[in-house]
Design an enzyme around this catalytic site. Structure first.
Site, PDB file in Angstrom:
ATOM      1  N   LYS A 144     -10.990  -5.934  -3.274  1.00 52.43           N
ATOM      2  CA  LYS A 144     -12.129  -5.020  -3.102  1.00 52.43           C
ATOM      3  C   LYS A 144     -11.906  -3.695  -3.821  1.00 52.43           C
ATOM      4  CE  LYS A 144     -13.124  -5.384   1.309  1.00 52.43           C
ATOM      5  NZ  LYS A 144     -12.593  -4.729   2.480  1.00 52.43           N
TER       6      LYS A 144
ATOM      7  N   LYS B  17      -4.806 -11.731  -6.759  1.00 52.38           N
ATOM      8  CA  LYS B  17      -6.015 -12.053  -5.984  1.00 52.38           C
ATOM      9  C   LYS B  17      -7.129 -11.067  -6.306  1.00 52.38           C
ATOM     10  CE  LYS B  17      -5.551  -9.324  -1.909  1.00 52.38           C
ATOM     11  NZ  LYS B  17      -5.947  -8.958  -0.655  1.00 52.38           N
TER      12      LYS B  17
ATOM     13  N   LYS C  97       0.837  -1.212   0.000  1.00 49.52           N
ATOM     14  CA  LYS C  97       0.000   0.000   0.000  1.00 49.52           C
ATOM     15  C   LYS C  97       0.867   1.256   0.000  1.00 49.52           C
ATOM     16  CE  LYS C  97      -4.419  -1.414   1.973  1.00 49.52           C
ATOM     17  NZ  LYS C  97      -5.317  -1.318   3.127  1.00 49.52           N
TER      18      LYS C  97
HETATM   19  P1  TYM Z   1     -10.383  -7.017   4.196  1.00 45.86           P
HETATM   20  O1  TYM Z   1     -11.477  -6.044   4.418  1.00 45.86           O
HETATM   21  O2  TYM Z   1      -9.363  -6.709   3.186  1.00 45.86           O
HETATM   22  O3  TYM Z   1     -10.962  -8.420   3.765  1.00 45.86           O
HETATM   23  C1  TYM Z   1     -11.977  -9.068   4.448  1.00 45.86           C
HETATM   24  C2  TYM Z   1     -11.775 -10.571   4.452  1.00 45.86           C
HETATM   25  O4  TYM Z   1     -11.817 -11.112   3.132  1.00 45.86           O
HETATM   26  C3  TYM Z   1     -10.660 -11.911   2.904  1.00 45.86           C
HETATM   27  N1  TYM Z   1     -10.291 -11.798   1.487  1.00 45.86           N
HETATM   28  C4  TYM Z   1     -10.196 -12.832   0.644  1.00 45.86           C
HETATM   29  N2  TYM Z   1     -10.366 -14.152   0.821  1.00 45.86           N
HETATM   30  C5  TYM Z   1     -10.200 -14.957  -0.270  1.00 45.86           C
HETATM   31  N3  TYM Z   1      -9.880 -14.488  -1.491  1.00 45.86           N
HETATM   32  C6  TYM Z   1      -9.685 -13.171  -1.724  1.00 45.86           C
HETATM   33  N4  TYM Z   1      -9.377 -12.728  -2.927  1.00 45.86           N
HETATM   34  C7  TYM Z   1      -9.850 -12.268  -0.617  1.00 45.86           C
HETATM   35  N5  TYM Z   1      -9.742 -10.928  -0.484  1.00 45.86           N
HETATM   36  C8  TYM Z   1     -10.019 -10.650   0.808  1.00 45.86           C
HETATM   37  C9  TYM Z   1      -9.601 -11.313   3.814  1.00 45.86           C
HETATM   38  O5  TYM Z   1      -8.567 -12.229   4.073  1.00 45.86           O
HETATM   39  C10 TYM Z   1     -10.421 -10.982   5.031  1.00 45.86           C
HETATM   40  O6  TYM Z   1     -10.591 -12.129   5.861  1.00 45.86           O
HETATM   41  N6  TYM Z   1      -7.265  -6.299   7.999  1.00 45.86           N
HETATM   42  C11 TYM Z   1      -8.524  -6.930   7.657  1.00 45.86           C
HETATM   43  C12 TYM Z   1      -9.699  -6.455   8.477  1.00 45.86           C
HETATM   44  C13 TYM Z   1      -9.545  -6.620   9.955  1.00 45.86           C
HETATM   45  C14 TYM Z   1      -9.575  -7.848  10.674  1.00 45.86           C
HETATM   46  C15 TYM Z   1      -9.443  -7.480  12.056  1.00 45.86           C
HETATM   47  C16 TYM Z   1      -9.690  -9.175  10.297  1.00 45.86           C
HETATM   48  C17 TYM Z   1      -9.385  -5.628  10.849  1.00 45.86           C
HETATM   49  N7  TYM Z   1      -9.339  -6.139  12.131  1.00 45.86           N
HETATM   50  C18 TYM Z   1      -9.412  -8.447  13.037  1.00 45.86           C
HETATM   51  C19 TYM Z   1      -9.667 -10.152  11.299  1.00 45.86           C
HETATM   52  C20 TYM Z   1      -9.523  -9.774  12.655  1.00 45.86           C
HETATM   53  C21 TYM Z   1      -8.808  -6.594   6.184  1.00 45.86           C
HETATM   54  O7  TYM Z   1      -8.362  -5.635   5.651  1.00 45.86           O
HETATM   55  O8  TYM Z   1      -9.704  -7.403   5.587  1.00 45.86           O
END
Ligand code: TYM
Length: 332
Positions: free
Chosen positions: A197, A194, A113
């Site tokens: 979002k 991958k 990022k």
């Molecule tokens: P975020 O918002 O990027 O993504 C949310 C969840 O989706 C999963 N994910 C995927 N899984 C499979 N294939 C993909 N292409 C894919 N893209 C995203 C991510 O692994 C995630 O589980 N930092 C975290 C948010 C967060 C969090 C937490 C998670 C903040 N505090 C505490 C767990 C525990 C994030 O940015 O997820």
């Protein structure tokens, strides 16, 4: 015996796609009746990169509607917004003070990022410490996430261990729970990367959870594959596109891999795409319908979020109090 505690979260920073669903949300649903789940909408994480305030506010409600429409049930699971529980920010500060900057500079998500953005906020570097606060405040045993979050959960463990060593046993050490299939769904237009979002609006990149059938059809029809013919699961990077389609098929049908390979033996990629379209359209239809119904009544969503924040505070605040005592804050 206490129920296993589960914590996970998603940033309200874009359109949710089937990767978010298959990698994360689907796992949350599996045992929600038997575990104590906390599912957070992490708006404080979202503002580590610039956000339009009105759009962010709207997306928080939309994400709550996605959680509910996907099947999270507030009778069993606690659904809340991160900024509604100030203990997260306070715990983050205390954890900041035991976290070496070097640990944060090594995080791959931060590095990528930071490379993309013109200016990097202190919040972006600190992002994983806030995530550690999220997880550790709830004495979390399990963190169900996609593969890209593994490093962050491991860092949370490291921070917990360091705090425990410095101040005495305080935190449970959390484990990342990463599904064997679906932990890294790839972009349909570029299977070497991958699904993401921030790119979910780019034509052909992703199937979004609330896409209409025609959009789903177009995206899957145009999905990039290879020049081979055999429909087999494989780790070969050249066959990542076809493997991705098969994984999505596997997860939405619940069939095992061998049965799927037998089913498609001797058939062409076109047949797989055609069947996959039907499977995905039917799987997402009820989610999309529930989503729009829920959004028509924002007061009800807000009420669920208020109740969720109250339940979350009841767990997070005593933990924060314990942290404050441990580090030597005067409690009057
Ligand atoms: P975020 O918002 O990027 O993504 C949310 C969840 O989706 C999963 N994910 C995927 N899984 C499979 N294939 C993909 N292409 C894919 N893209 C995203 C991510 O692994 C995630 O589980 N930092 C975290 C948010 C967060 C969090 C937490 C998670 C903040 N505090 C505490 C767990 C525990 C994030 O940015 O997820």
């Amino acid at each position: 015996m206490r129920k296993k505690r589960v914590f996970s979260g998603i940033q309200p920073s874009g359109t949710l796609h089937i990767g978010n669903y298959l990698g994360a949300i689907r796992q949350w649903l599996v045992e929600q009746k038997y575990k104590e789940g906390y599912f957070c909408i992490v708006d404080m994480h979202a503002i580590t990169v610039p956000q339009d305030p009105e759009i962010l506010r709207r997306r928080v409600r939309e994400l709550a509607a996605v959680y509910l429409a996907s099947g999270l049930d507030p009778r069993y699971s606690t659904i809340f917004v991160q900024s509604h529980v100030p203990a997260h920010a306070e715990a983050c500060w205390i954890l900041n003070c035991v976290t070496p900057v070097g640990w944060l500079e090594r995080m791959t998500q931060y590095k990528s990022k930071a490379q993309q953005g013109a200016s990097v906020s202190a919040g972006l570097l600190d992002y994983p410490v806030l995530q550690a606060a999220d997880i550790l405040l709830y004495d979390t045993d399990e963190v169900p996430v996609g593969e890209d979050q593994k490093q962050h959960v491991e860092l949370s463990r490291d921070i917990a261990q360091r705090f425990n060593r410095l101040y005495g046993e305080t935190f449970v050490l959390p484990e990342a729970v990463i599904p064997t299939s679906g932990s890294r769904i790839r972009a349909f237009n570029e299977p070497s990367r991958k699904m993401s979002k921030s790119e979910a609006q780019i034509r052909g990149h992703a199937v979004n959870l609330i896409d209409e059938p025609d959009e789903i059809r177009l995206t899957i029809q145009q999905a990039v594959t290879d020049s081979g013919r055999e429909i087999l699961f494989s780790d070969d990077p050249h066959r990542a596109g076809i493997n991705n389609l098969l994984e999505v098929y596997e997860l939405f049908t619940g069939l095992d891999r061998q049965a799927i390979e037998v089913h498609f033996a001797g058939k062409g990629y076109g047949v797989l795409k055609k069947e996959l379209i039907e499977v995905v359209v039917e799987a997402l239809r009820p989610i999309r319908e529930r989503y729009y119904k829920l959004l028509a009544n924002p007061a009800e969503i807000d009420q669920i979020l208020r109740a969720g924040a109250e339940k979350a505070r009841a767990v997070a605040e005593p933990k924060l109090f314990q942290m404050k005592k441990r580090v030597g804050f005067l409690i009057t």
